[in-house]
Design an enzyme around this catalytic site. Structure first.
Site, short mmCIF file in Angstrom:
data_model
loop_
_atom_site.label_atom_id
_atom_site.label_comp_id
_atom_site.label_asym_id
_atom_site.label_seq_id
_atom_site.Cartn_x
_atom_site.Cartn_y
_atom_site.Cartn_z
N LEU A 33 0.82 -1.23 0.00
CA LEU A 33 0.00 0.00 0.00
C LEU A 33 0.85 1.27 0.00
O LEU A 33 0.41 2.31 0.47
CB LEU A 33 -0.99 0.00 1.19
CG LEU A 33 -2.00 -1.16 1.21
CD1 LEU A 33 -2.91 -1.04 2.43
CD2 LEU A 33 -2.85 -1.18 -0.07
N ALA A 68 3.71 -5.27 -8.80
CA ALA A 68 4.23 -4.33 -7.79
C ALA A 68 5.59 -3.79 -8.22
O ALA A 68 6.43 -4.51 -8.74
CB ALA A 68 4.37 -5.03 -6.45
N TYR A 135 15.23 3.66 -13.25
CA TYR A 135 14.00 2.85 -13.31
C TYR A 135 14.06 1.86 -14.48
O TYR A 135 13.80 0.66 -14.31
CB TYR A 135 12.80 3.79 -13.47
CG TYR A 135 11.51 3.11 -13.82
CD1 TYR A 135 10.76 2.44 -12.87
CD2 TYR A 135 11.03 3.14 -15.14
CE1 TYR A 135 9.56 1.81 -13.20
CE2 TYR A 135 9.83 2.52 -15.48
CZ TYR A 135 9.11 1.86 -14.51
OH TYR A 135 7.94 1.23 -14.85
N ILE A 175 -0.82 13.26 -16.73
CA ILE A 175 -2.21 13.73 -16.65
C ILE A 175 -2.57 14.04 -15.20
O ILE A 175 -3.14 15.09 -14.88
CB ILE A 175 -3.18 12.68 -17.25
CG1 ILE A 175 -2.87 12.51 -18.73
CG2 ILE A 175 -4.63 13.08 -17.03
CD1 ILE A 175 -3.68 11.42 -19.42
#
Ligand code: NAD
Length: 301
Positions: A33, A68, A135, A175
């Protein structure tokens, strides 16, 4: 059939869970989470709150959907260790759990950023992978771990290299950023870079259909690009967001070709490999952007 979905409380993961539940799967979600939300979780899925970089509960399933990750390309230049832990270490721990309990099918969400600044546009899957962001490097390292586990321990994998995925429940990306900025200041919109970054954006429904379509391929390692068939410029996205919010802000550009360190300004993936299996995206980048803006304005209202 039983599936484990890591990151199943996040944007893309929660849509995958919804589809698996609709298909009649028993679904177990593991999520810490960190960016996912419990409210996105399908009520029929079992939820385990765990951090994959620390421990992976042992669960025997038919399929592991490994979604994840820390998906934020921008934070890589500030905290490489965070990307290492949540992407590479988490994937290694998951693969070790799979090896121990005998799970042998993994579906993995990779990224266009593994190609770095490709000179061939649209970029096919066999183009050299030379990432320019931490990344992108972390996702390429995950791909390498997964393919090596497939060949060493008899597993099968489906590795999906996504363009920008947008739509309901998305909580990061251009966005989302534009909407949040305009909610704070309706008169001015800061645009990272010169606004001429030109990339492919795929709507979440197209992305999910592509992920399930790719399972028709049944090699030990199945690698597919997933994107829309065209590109859209960041300044056009700014115009669409402003228009949908009923605003006419002044655009302020931070300048330069890239929005941040490691940003790849031009990106379009070749979808030909998946199209040969019969898949087609429904939406262009512009259509995807407009739908996603409406979705997020609805989510955030
Ligand atoms: P997201 O942040 O909404 O989802 C990631 C989920 O993983 C979240 O629910 C988060 O809480 C969970 N998580 C993160 N680290 C964890 C850990 N160590 N242990 C357990 N759970 C952890 O992001 P998203 O946009 O849905 O991205 C999903 C996947 O798709 C990621 O692997 C991302 O790298 C990849 N991807 C996304 C895009 C995109 O445009 N959204 C593009 C390319 C690739």
């Amino acid at each position: 059939m039983k599936a484990l979905v890591t990151g199943g409380a996040g944007f893309i993961g929660s849509h995958v869970v919804d589809r698996l539940v609709d298909m009649g799967y028993d679904v177990v979600v593991i999520d810490n989470l960190s960016s996912g939300k419990k409210e996105y979780l399908n009520d029929s899925a079992e939820f385990i709150h765990a951090d994959l970089s620390r421990e992976v509960p042992e669960i025997k399933v038919d399929e592991v959907w490994h979604i994840a990750a820390n998906p934020d390309v921008r934070i890589g230049s500030e905290s490489p260790a965070e990307i290492y832990d949540n992407n590479i270490l988490a994937t290694f721990n998951l693969l070790e759990m799979m090896r121990k309990v005998g799970n042998d099918r993994i579906i993995f969400t990779s990224t266009s950023t593994v190609y770095g600044e490709a000179e061939v546009i649209p970029t096919p899957e066999d183009y050299p992978t030379v990432p320019i962001s931490i990344y992108g490097a972390s996702k390429l390292a995950c791909e390498a771990l997964i393919t090596s586990y497939c060949h060493t321990f008899g597993m099968k994998s489906w590795i999906y290299r996504f363009a920008n995925v947008i739509g309901r429940r998305s909580n990061h990306g251009v966005i989302y950023d534009f909407i949040m900025k305009l909610k704070k200041n309706r008169n001015e919109l800061e645009i990272l870079g010169n606004g001429e970054q030109n990339k492919s954006y795929i709507y979440i429904d197209d992305c999910i259909s592509a992920m399930f379509w790719g399972l028709k391929s049944d090699e030990a390692v199945n690698i597919f690009n997933i994107g829309s068939d065209d590109q859209i410029m960041v300044k056009k996205i700014a115009e669409i967001v402003s228009e949908e919010m009923g605003l006419s802000p002044r655009f302020v550009f931070t300048g330069g070709r890239r929005g941040w360190k490691g940003d790849v300004p031009i990106m379009l993936l070749s979808n030909e490999k998946l199209k040969k299996l019969g898949w087609m995206p429904k939406y262009s980048s512009e259509e995807a952007v407009r739908k996603a803006v409406r979705d997020l304005l609805d989510d955030l209202s």
